[in-house]
Design an enzyme around this catalytic site. Structure first.
Site, short mmCIF file in Angstrom:
data_model
loop_
_atom_site.label_atom_id
_atom_site.label_comp_id
_atom_site.label_asym_id
_atom_site.label_seq_id
_atom_site.Cartn_x
_atom_site.Cartn_y
_atom_site.Cartn_z
N SER A 106 0.82 -1.21 0.00
CA SER A 106 0.00 0.00 0.00
C SER A 106 0.86 1.26 0.00
O SER A 106 1.96 1.30 0.55
CB SER A 106 -0.95 0.04 1.21
OG SER A 106 -1.52 1.32 1.39
N TYR A 160 -2.89 0.14 10.62
CA TYR A 160 -2.62 -0.17 9.21
C TYR A 160 -1.38 0.57 8.72
O TYR A 160 -0.47 -0.02 8.12
CB TYR A 160 -3.84 0.20 8.38
CG TYR A 160 -3.80 -0.23 6.94
CD1 TYR A 160 -4.26 -1.48 6.57
CD2 TYR A 160 -3.32 0.61 5.94
CE1 TYR A 160 -4.25 -1.88 5.24
CE2 TYR A 160 -3.30 0.24 4.62
CZ TYR A 160 -3.77 -1.02 4.27
OH TYR A 160 -3.73 -1.42 2.96
#
Length: 242
Positions: free
Chosen positions: A124, A137
């Site tokens: 990501s 995250y």
């Protein structure tokens, strides 16, 4: 025939990556909480040591070798730090950071024996930048980029490469599941979340498709990706250009 292990392969980027690798001639073990993925499906809880060790063993038992790992499995939770549930922190870090470490550890001999082992993490753009309400995250994704750099340095002599694919927002169940929480946090509608929150950092205002990420993974797994190691491979529609 080369063999690959793909995690989070029941849907989204993982399924697209597994399907693309199969189309490119790989044997693929598709790992998820449920045994519902392309190729050879295998159910495992990757928040546990046993789940990661079992997945690696299953791939080697099924194919007699292991050349590529795609560590893709992920979850998300949206909440401010003061309200962030500690058990969700533990789960996210174990799945997004500890699982890739364990997969690399358990598969290291097989990747070295391959002579051109590839360790690819779907990391990501949040491995490089932060967003509010995503402490676990973002922290795990930043950590996994450090892991990739370490694996690249340790694996070079054995021919093992390690890369982190860093997409912006992709059209996946993980992104779609964020919309209600983001709407509540920002006090706007879900449609407004997509336009004003999700797509706001993208210079090109669209979601990335899972097949686009899968194509990048296939490139890194193939012979033309051999020179990429220890680096983020960023495909963020201009997010980090700001």
């Amino acid at each position: 025939m080369p063999a690959a292990l793909v995690t989070g392969a029941a849907s989204g980027i993982g399924r697209a990556a597994a399907e693309r690798l199969i189309a490119d001639g790989y044997d693929v073990l598709s790992v998820d909480l449920r045994d519902d993925g392309p190729g050879v499906a295998y159910a495992a809880d990757l928040t546990t040591r046993e789940g990661n060790a079992g997945a690696v063993s299953a791939a080697i038992d099924a194919f007699g070798r292991l050349d590529v790992i795609v560590a893709n499995a992920g979850i998300q939770h949206v909440a401010p730090v003061a309200e962030f549930p500690e058990d969700r922190w533990d789960m996210i870090v174990s799945l997004l950071l500890t699982s890739p470490f364990l997969l690399a550890k358990y598969a290291w001999p097989a990747l070295a024996a391959s002579g051109s082992g590839r360790f690819i993490v779907v990391a990501s753009v949040h491995a490089q930048v932060a967003s509010p309400y995503k402490a676990a995250y973002v922290s795990a994704k930043h950590g996994v980029l450090g892991l990739v750099k370490t694996l690249a340095l340790e694996g070079g002599e054995a021919g093992i490469t390690a890369t982190a694919v860093c997409p912006g927002y992709v059209r996946t169940p993980l992104v779609e599941a964020q919309l209600p929480d983001q709407a509540r946090r920002h006090g706007i509608s879900e449609d407004e979340v997509l336009e004003n929150v999700i797509l706001a950092p993208h210079a090109v205002k669209r979601l990335i498709e899972p097949d686009e990420v899968a194509a990048t993974i296939a490139f890194l797994a193939g012979p033309n990706g051999a020179a990429f190691t220890g680096v983020p491979v960023t495909m963020d529609l201009g997010w980090t250009a700001r």
